[in-house]
Design a protein around this motif. Structure first.
Motif, short mmCIF file in Angstrom:
data_model
loop_
_atom_site.label_atom_id
_atom_site.label_comp_id
_atom_site.label_asym_id
_atom_site.label_seq_id
_atom_site.Cartn_x
_atom_site.Cartn_y
_atom_site.Cartn_z
N GLU A 22 0.68 -1.29 0.05
CA GLU A 22 0.01 -0.04 0.06
C GLU A 22 0.70 1.30 0.14
N ASP A 23 1.88 1.20 0.74
CA ASP A 23 2.84 2.42 0.70
C ASP A 23 3.57 2.56 -0.54
N LYS A 24 4.07 1.49 -1.09
CA LYS A 24 4.68 1.63 -2.45
C LYS A 24 3.84 2.24 -3.39
N LEU A 25 2.49 1.66 -3.31
CA LEU A 25 1.66 1.97 -4.46
C LEU A 25 1.46 3.70 -4.29
N ALA A 26 1.29 4.08 -2.96
CA ALA A 26 1.05 5.57 -2.71
C ALA A 26 2.25 6.48 -3.16
N LEU A 27 3.54 5.90 -2.78
CA LEU A 27 4.66 6.60 -3.12
C LEU A 27 4.48 6.86 -4.79
N MET A 28 4.29 5.46 -5.49
CA MET A 28 4.40 5.87 -7.10
C MET A 28 3.28 6.76 -7.31
N ILE A 29 1.99 6.63 -6.86
CA ILE A 29 0.72 7.61 -7.31
C ILE A 29 1.42 9.22 -7.08
N ALA A 30 1.78 9.19 -5.68
CA ALA A 30 2.44 10.59 -5.42
C ALA A 30 3.20 11.20 -6.59
N ALA A 31 4.56 10.38 -6.69
CA ALA A 31 5.46 10.64 -7.67
C ALA A 31 4.79 11.02 -9.08
N LEU A 32 3.75 10.25 -9.58
CA LEU A 32 3.05 10.56 -10.65
C LEU A 32 2.25 11.98 -10.60
N CYS A 33 1.87 12.29 -9.55
CA CYS A 33 0.87 13.31 -9.60
C CYS A 33 1.51 14.60 -8.66
N HIS A 34 2.75 14.47 -8.25
CA HIS A 34 3.30 15.71 -7.55
C HIS A 34 2.91 17.04 -8.05
N ASP A 35 3.41 17.33 -9.41
CA ASP A 35 3.20 18.54 -9.90
C ASP A 35 1.73 18.78 -10.88
N ILE A 36 0.92 17.91 -10.38
CA ILE A 36 -0.04 18.07 -11.52
C ILE A 36 -0.66 19.42 -11.30
#
Length: 89
Positions: free
Chosen positions: A63-77
């Protein structure tokens, strides 16, 4: 990276749905000099490498790994390319 990390399999994610999500995220990035989708790909790749090659690979739950990957993807949206000081914040 989502496939290679095992997160798609761990969560039973649909590749089609994931592709649609990433395409939607992409549509919210602008053609600006730095905070663009290319930058996002670099950040996502760095996070992926850290998750796969460090102790995070065994310590963090999926769950944490998925959250980090999504956060990286969306961090400057929707970043407009201007700094906080430009906006007076």
């Amino acid at each position: 990276m989502f496939l290679l990390s095992g997160l798609v399999a761990s969560f039973g994610l649909s590749v089609r749905t994931l592709r649609a999500f990433i395409t939607t995220v992409l549509s919210h990035y602008h053609a600006i000099p730095y905070h663009n989708f290319c930058h996002v790909c670099h950040v996502l790749h760095a996070v992926f490498l850290m998750l796969m090659t460090s102790s995070a690979a065994v310590i963090l739950p999926a769950e944490d790994k998925l959250a980090l990957m999504i956060a990286a993807l969306c961090h400057d949206i929707d970043h407009d390319g201007y700094s906080n000081s430009f906006h007076g914040k």
